[in-house]
Design a protein around this motif. Sequence first.
Motif, mmCIF file in Angstrom:
data_model
loop_
_atom_site.group_PDB
_atom_site.id
_atom_site.type_symbol
_atom_site.label_atom_id
_atom_site.label_comp_id
_atom_site.label_asym_id
_atom_site.label_seq_id
_atom_site.Cartn_x
_atom_site.Cartn_y
_atom_site.Cartn_z
ATOM 1 N N THR A 191 -29.854 -12.072 16.760
ATOM 2 C CA THR A 191 -30.834 -11.766 17.795
ATOM 3 C C THR A 191 -30.690 -12.679 19.003
ATOM 4 O O THR A 191 -30.436 -13.881 18.863
ATOM 5 C CB THR A 191 -32.275 -11.870 17.252
ATOM 6 N N ASP A 192 -30.825 -12.081 20.173
ATOM 7 C CA ASP A 192 -30.869 -12.857 21.405
ATOM 8 C C ASP A 192 -32.199 -13.589 21.475
ATOM 9 O O ASP A 192 -33.181 -13.205 20.828
ATOM 10 C CB ASP A 192 -30.696 -11.939 22.609
ATOM 11 N N MET A 193 -32.249 -14.653 22.263
ATOM 12 C CA MET A 193 -33.488 -15.406 22.383
ATOM 13 C C MET A 193 -34.468 -14.738 23.343
ATOM 14 O O MET A 193 -35.671 -14.789 23.147
ATOM 15 C CB MET A 193 -33.196 -16.834 22.844
ATOM 16 N N ARG A 194 -33.953 -14.096 24.396
ATOM 17 C CA ARG A 194 -34.833 -13.486 25.399
ATOM 18 C C ARG A 194 -34.847 -11.979 25.214
ATOM 19 O O ARG A 194 -33.819 -11.318 25.362
ATOM 20 C CB ARG A 194 -34.361 -13.850 26.816
ATOM 21 N N LEU A 195 -36.011 -11.456 24.889
ATOM 22 C CA LEU A 195 -36.180 -10.024 24.680
ATOM 23 C C LEU A 195 -37.341 -9.524 25.546
ATOM 24 O O LEU A 195 -38.210 -10.309 25.938
ATOM 25 C CB LEU A 195 -36.460 -9.741 23.203
ATOM 26 N N PRO A 196 -37.365 -8.245 25.876
ATOM 27 C CA PRO A 196 -38.387 -7.737 26.798
ATOM 28 C C PRO A 196 -39.821 -7.964 26.328
ATOM 29 O O PRO A 196 -40.723 -8.161 27.163
ATOM 30 C CB PRO A 196 -38.068 -6.234 26.884
ATOM 31 N N ASP A 197 -40.068 -7.915 25.024
ATOM 32 C CA ASP A 197 -41.439 -8.038 24.527
ATOM 33 C C ASP A 197 -41.669 -9.292 23.684
ATOM 34 O O ASP A 197 -42.547 -9.339 22.832
ATOM 35 C CB ASP A 197 -41.817 -6.798 23.713
ATOM 36 N N GLY A 198 -40.865 -10.331 23.902
ATOM 37 C CA GLY A 198 -41.027 -11.586 23.164
ATOM 38 C C GLY A 198 -39.737 -12.370 23.172
ATOM 39 O O GLY A 198 -38.910 -12.219 24.073
ATOM 40 N N ASP A 231 -39.775 -15.438 17.667
ATOM 41 C CA ASP A 231 -40.812 -14.577 17.084
ATOM 42 C C ASP A 231 -40.216 -13.710 15.974
ATOM 43 O O ASP A 231 -40.826 -13.517 14.918
ATOM 44 C CB ASP A 231 -41.433 -13.681 18.159
ATOM 45 N N LEU A 232 -39.011 -13.179 16.227
ATOM 46 C CA LEU A 232 -38.354 -12.347 15.217
ATOM 47 C C LEU A 232 -37.940 -13.182 14.011
ATOM 48 O O LEU A 232 -38.063 -12.735 12.855
ATOM 49 C CB LEU A 232 -37.135 -11.648 15.822
ATOM 50 N N VAL A 233 -37.453 -14.406 14.256
ATOM 51 C CA VAL A 233 -37.083 -15.300 13.156
ATOM 52 C C VAL A 233 -38.287 -15.541 12.249
ATOM 53 O O VAL A 233 -38.185 -15.463 11.012
ATOM 54 C CB VAL A 233 -36.529 -16.642 13.682
ATOM 55 N N ARG A 234 -39.427 -15.819 12.845
ATOM 56 C CA ARG A 234 -40.637 -16.073 12.047
ATOM 57 C C ARG A 234 -41.064 -14.817 11.286
ATOM 58 O O ARG A 234 -41.512 -14.893 10.132
ATOM 59 C CB ARG A 234 -41.753 -16.571 12.957
ATOM 60 N N HIS A 235 -40.960 -13.657 11.930
ATOM 61 C CA HIS A 235 -41.302 -12.404 11.248
ATOM 62 C C HIS A 235 -40.405 -12.178 10.036
ATOM 63 O O HIS A 235 -40.887 -11.800 8.953
ATOM 64 C CB HIS A 235 -41.160 -11.233 12.232
ATOM 65 N N ASP A 284 -21.040 -2.695 8.980
ATOM 66 C CA ASP A 284 -21.736 -1.689 9.784
ATOM 67 C C ASP A 284 -22.864 -2.357 10.564
ATOM 68 O O ASP A 284 -23.408 -3.397 10.144
ATOM 69 C CB ASP A 284 -22.312 -0.590 8.891
ATOM 70 N N THR A 285 -23.238 -1.770 11.692
ATOM 71 C CA THR A 285 -24.278 -2.381 12.521
ATOM 72 C C THR A 285 -25.274 -1.322 13.001
ATOM 73 O O THR A 285 -24.955 -0.145 13.103
ATOM 74 C CB THR A 285 -23.673 -3.074 13.760
ATOM 75 N N GLN A 286 -26.474 -1.806 13.277
ATOM 76 C CA GLN A 286 -27.471 -1.036 14.003
ATOM 77 C C GLN A 286 -28.047 -1.947 15.076
ATOM 78 O O GLN A 286 -28.185 -3.157 14.859
ATOM 79 C CB GLN A 286 -28.573 -0.533 13.069
ATOM 80 N N ALA A 287 -28.369 -1.361 16.236
ATOM 81 C CA ALA A 287 -28.825 -2.166 17.367
ATOM 82 C C ALA A 287 -30.280 -1.862 17.689
ATOM 83 O O ALA A 287 -30.750 -0.726 17.563
ATOM 84 C CB ALA A 287 -27.949 -1.901 18.591
ATOM 85 N N ALA A 288 -30.981 -2.911 18.095
ATOM 86 C CA ALA A 288 -32.349 -2.795 18.607
ATOM 87 C C ALA A 288 -32.395 -3.543 19.930
ATOM 88 O O ALA A 288 -31.715 -4.557 20.107
ATOM 89 C CB ALA A 288 -33.350 -3.376 17.618
ATOM 90 N N HIS A 289 -33.203 -3.033 20.873
ATOM 91 C CA HIS A 289 -33.229 -3.627 22.207
ATOM 92 C C HIS A 289 -34.509 -4.411 22.492
ATOM 93 O O HIS A 289 -34.653 -4.977 23.572
ATOM 94 C CB HIS A 289 -33.024 -2.538 23.253
ATOM 95 N N ASP A 290 -35.428 -4.471 21.527
ATOM 96 C CA ASP A 290 -36.632 -5.288 21.692
ATOM 97 C C ASP A 290 -37.211 -5.580 20.312
ATOM 98 O O ASP A 290 -36.725 -5.082 19.285
ATOM 99 C CB ASP A 290 -37.664 -4.601 22.598
ATOM 100 N N LEU A 345 -33.065 -12.591 4.223
ATOM 101 C CA LEU A 345 -32.157 -12.097 5.269
ATOM 102 C C LEU A 345 -31.723 -13.247 6.178
ATOM 103 O O LEU A 345 -32.540 -13.793 6.914
ATOM 104 C CB LEU A 345 -32.861 -11.011 6.091
ATOM 105 N N PRO A 346 -30.431 -13.627 6.174
ATOM 106 C CA PRO A 346 -29.964 -14.684 7.087
ATOM 107 C C PRO A 346 -30.031 -14.188 8.536
ATOM 108 O O PRO A 346 -29.523 -13.116 8.855
ATOM 109 C CB PRO A 346 -28.508 -14.914 6.655
ATOM 110 N N THR A 347 -30.657 -14.982 9.395
ATOM 111 C CA THR A 347 -30.845 -14.606 10.791
ATOM 112 C C THR A 347 -30.244 -15.670 11.691
ATOM 113 O O THR A 347 -30.550 -16.860 11.542
ATOM 114 C CB THR A 347 -32.343 -14.445 11.120
ATOM 115 N N ALA A 348 -29.384 -15.245 12.612
ATOM 116 C CA ALA A 348 -28.773 -16.170 13.570
ATOM 117 C C ALA A 348 -29.244 -15.807 14.970
ATOM 118 O O ALA A 348 -29.454 -14.621 15.278
ATOM 119 C CB ALA A 348 -27.254 -16.102 13.490
ATOM 120 N N VAL A 349 -29.424 -16.807 15.813
ATOM 121 C CA VAL A 349 -29.896 -16.575 17.177
ATOM 122 C C VAL A 349 -28.769 -16.812 18.167
ATOM 123 O O VAL A 349 -27.865 -17.622 17.933
ATOM 124 C CB VAL A 349 -31.106 -17.481 17.514
ATOM 125 N N ILE A 350 -28.824 -16.079 19.277
ATOM 126 C CA ILE A 350 -27.847 -16.223 20.359
ATOM 127 C C ILE A 350 -28.543 -16.973 21.484
ATOM 128 O O ILE A 350 -29.572 -16.513 22.013
ATOM 129 C CB ILE A 350 -27.358 -14.848 20.849
#
Length: 457
Positions: A53-60, A64-68, A29-35, A76-81
């Motif tokens: 998570t994408d690397m380029r987001l409207p507010d950062g 930044d999300l990886v560090r958070h 299952d998925t949930q989406a966030a846009h920023d 939580l395993p986090t992969a970047v696009i």
Amino acid sequence: MTRPLALIVDDEPDICELLGLTLERMEIDTQAAHDLAEARNLLGRHRFHLCLTDMRLPDGDGIDLVRHIQSHHPDLPTAVITAHGNMETAIEALKAGAFDFVSKPIDLQALRDLAGSALRLSDGDARRGSRLTLIGDSAQMDRTRALIAKLARSQAPVYISGESGTGKELAARMIHDLGPRAEGPFIAVNCGAIPAELMESELFGHRKGSFTGAVRDKTGLFQAANGGTLLLDEVGELPLLLQVKLLRAIQEKAVRPVGSEREQRFDARILSATHKDLAKLVADGTFRQDLFYRINVIELPVPPLREHPDDIPQLAGHILERLAGDGITPPVILAADALEALKGYAYPGNVRELENVLERAAALCDAQTIRKGDLGLPDSDPAAAPTQTAAAAVGRRADDAPPPPDDLPLPKYLEAIERQRIVAALEKTRWNRTAAAELLGVSFRTLRYRLKKLEIE
């Protein structure tokens, strides 16, 4: 059973939809966030098993999300696009704590492989532990084991540094065993032991008829490690031409077999190790700087034995138990004077040398007790000797032997001199060929060739 839940963070609806459909087919299952703000809000309300998570987001940006997530949701395993070919950004994300990365345009099979590995890590299946461990209770060993456990949760390339005989391959196997690829193969290849002309075929495979002797297709080690881990041991021995091809293979996660027109993707974690100073090789121009930065995303230093001598009693006991259990030597014990001698020695060959010393002593001792005289340790501590260059040290050992007769033909005379120098280096390193090659200032491959030519056993 509750289905896994993934968080997708991207400001492009089409990307979110593509990723969502791909993961849905994997019953995720998925949930989406846009920023970033929306992503942080969802992270506080739900328990996710994977974040993309994408690397380029409207507010950062994605880092930044990886560090958070590293600070507030470390499990939580986090992969970047990342953008295609932007390896600098991918490496920065991995250093910040990202589990892995996937490049645009997104390869759906690579995405599925990544998601599968992340879920195996997230659900705890990969935490069953390793049957292997680094022996010792010292602070150095505690730090090394803790770093290994942390690295096992990532897919970032790891560069394992340390002197010969310290246990670099053991550390690599522990990273594999503790990670999400534990059920896959672990393949270790010594880059210094493969002839240069065969190395490309061994690593990448070849097609039938691509060169003389290629009578059938051969699968390379990169593809043989699919789903698991590939350790490139003594990576500093790779010729420059192979370094270029290795760099491309790691960046593109694909290899081209010799004689093939098409690249074939692979899914293996790449670890590398060497006893050499790769930064010095880069400065000397014998190792590519771009490859060095690509494999050295995270460094795992394995300390030499002389830096944690308090672990020697425990190591010695473990080695003697193993030797007796394998039937290599009879059960023996260490006398107090032998244990003190072992603790006072510097071990240029590290744990491997300790194993050799104990195996020899256990085979030759009387009454199943190893005493100081049975160890055969040098009278002086190598670490306490005055500083000297390796060449000078080898030269003095060679000079101790009588010179060859003057009436020998020149080729035979030179061979005799070379033999003396090589034997002196081997004796100094207790017949550790990798260390002897470094002492002589030649590659492992060159030393192996000279040993064979001079018939030195």
